[in-house]
Design an enzyme around this catalytic site. Structure first.
Site, PDB file in Angstrom:
ATOM      1  N   LYS A 118       1.181   4.333  -2.749  1.00 16.16           N
ATOM      2  CA  LYS A 118       0.935   5.738  -2.395  1.00 16.16           C
ATOM      3  C   LYS A 118       2.179   6.601  -2.683  1.00 16.16           C
ATOM      4  O   LYS A 118       2.050   7.755  -3.112  1.00 16.16           O
ATOM      5  CB  LYS A 118       0.529   5.851  -0.926  1.00 16.16           C
ATOM      6  CG  LYS A 118      -0.878   5.316  -0.644  1.00 16.16           C
ATOM      7  CD  LYS A 118      -1.932   6.215  -1.271  1.00 16.16           C
ATOM      8  CE  LYS A 118      -3.338   5.739  -1.025  1.00 16.16           C
ATOM      9  NZ  LYS A 118      -4.350   6.599  -1.674  1.00 16.16           N
ATOM     10  N   TYR A 158       0.848  -1.201   0.000  1.00 12.57           N
ATOM     11  CA  TYR A 158       0.000   0.000   0.000  1.00 12.57           C
ATOM     12  C   TYR A 158       0.882   1.251   0.000  1.00 12.57           C
ATOM     13  O   TYR A 158       0.637   2.205  -0.751  1.00 12.57           O
ATOM     14  CB  TYR A 158      -0.892  -0.032   1.245  1.00 12.57           C
ATOM     15  CG  TYR A 158      -1.786   1.158   1.416  1.00 12.57           C
ATOM     16  CD1 TYR A 158      -2.944   1.297   0.653  1.00 12.57           C
ATOM     17  CD2 TYR A 158      -1.502   2.153   2.351  1.00 12.57           C
ATOM     18  CE1 TYR A 158      -3.787   2.391   0.815  1.00 12.57           C
ATOM     19  CE2 TYR A 158      -2.332   3.245   2.532  1.00 12.57           C
ATOM     20  CZ  TYR A 158      -3.465   3.358   1.757  1.00 12.57           C
ATOM     21  OH  TYR A 158      -4.299   4.439   1.915  1.00 12.57           O
TER      22      TYR A 158
END
Ligand code: GDP
Length: 305
Positions: A141, A137
């Protein structure tokens, strides 16, 4: 942002997107473009291209993402990386192609190094190893914020990145397998009280510290930054205060009025020991949080359960 500007809130059914929509409507913005994931799959490049060609939004809030708590991040590692990369590539690139005036990308405090100096300054980005449970994740990002930065640098776009701390509020996910800690504990203590159980199992050791921001405060900050911040340097949004998971568990136990015990399951991962954001920069820009954690949780509990 003009009150009648065409504003696309990507991910408007999620916790962050729905808070943005509530706040934008309150402030008198009248021309919001909202598409459910069924109506527009943001992972699908063709569909996103067609959408931007047809709608030509003026402003974009990119709040759509595949998100979850420590267990979900650690289990659906491939999906977290792929879906987030696709969503942000599609939306950010099309915002450039169709000359969106300004885009706000929501990143996260988990993109900072696991052992970053506390409180974490924006300058800590990419200075050390990531926390393994949410590395996919975080990598997605980081790619997204670098895409924003480099579209600003190469093409002169005005794409900004916000790094919110751990969030809570209406429209959160209460599924215990995928939820973040705050909604998970509300659900666990509430169910235990209802079923008159003797104890609630809480994950980890209780020693990690987390900072919690109400999503309505985040929405205020995003709109403030959309109107006043024009730099590709990412900016932290938080309260500047954190508490241990043990303190959070006791607070929620008291709010729910559960009379039993807490059992700590240290077979479950703790994750990052601490991720308190340094919020000096956003304070300088005239924004500060307003919803106290205890008040925020009490209201959420009353409204949801
Ligand atoms: P993180 O901030 O990315 O680590 O994500 P979480 O919000 O999922 O977890 C924060 C901390 O709360 C971790 O140390 C977890 O081990 C701890 N925790 C304790 N009980 C729970 C629970 O029931 N669910 C979740 N998601 N975390 C829990």
């Amino acid at each position: 942002m003009e009150k009648d500007a065409k504003i696309f809130v990507a991910g408007h059914n999620g916790m962050v997107g729905s808070a943005l929509v509530r706040k934008l409507k309150q402030e008198g913005y009248t021309n919001l473009i909202l598409k459910s994931s069924k109506a527009l799959d943001l992972v699908d490049q063709e569909k996103v291209n067609t959408f931007f060609k047809t709608e030509k939004p003026d402003y974009v809030f990119l709040a759509a993402a595949k998100v979850g708590g420590i267990e979900a991040n650690n289990t659906y590692r491939g999906q977290f990386l792929y879906e987030n990369l696709m969503i942000q590539n599609n939306v950010i690139h099309q915002s450039y192609v169709h000359q969106v005036k300004k885009l706000l990308f929501l990143a996260s405090s988990c993109i900072y190094p696991k052992f970053a100096e506390q409180p974490i300054k924006e300058a800590s980005l990419l200075t050390g190893e990531l926390e393994p449970t949410n590395e996919p994740y975080a990598i997605a990002k980081i790619a997204g914020l670098k895409l924003c930065e480099n579209y600003n640098r190469q093409y002169g776009c005005n794409f900004i990145t916000v790094m919110p701390t751990n969030l809570y509020g209406p429209n959160d996910n209460y599924d215990l397998n995928t939820a973040h800690v705050l909604p998970a504990l509300l659900r666990k203590f509430h169910d235990a009280k209802r079923k008159q159980l003797e104890y609630v199992e809480v994950w980890g050791t209780g020693t990690p510290k987390r900072e919690f921001l109400h999503v309505d405060d985040l929405a205020n900050a995003c709109i403030h930054l959309m109107q006043s911040y024009n730099s590709y340097a990412p900016i932290n949004v938080g309260t500047g205060k954190d508490i241990t998971i043990r303190e959070l568990a006791n607070l929620i136990k008291d709010i729910v009025a559960f009379k039993g015990d807490i059992k700590w399951n240290s077979d479950r991962p703790d994750g990052t020991p601490r991720k308190l954001l340094d919020v000096a920069l956003i304070h300088q820009l005239g924004w500060k949080y307003s919803i106290d954690l205890e008040d925020g949780i009490k209201k959420l509990y009353r409204d949801k359960f």
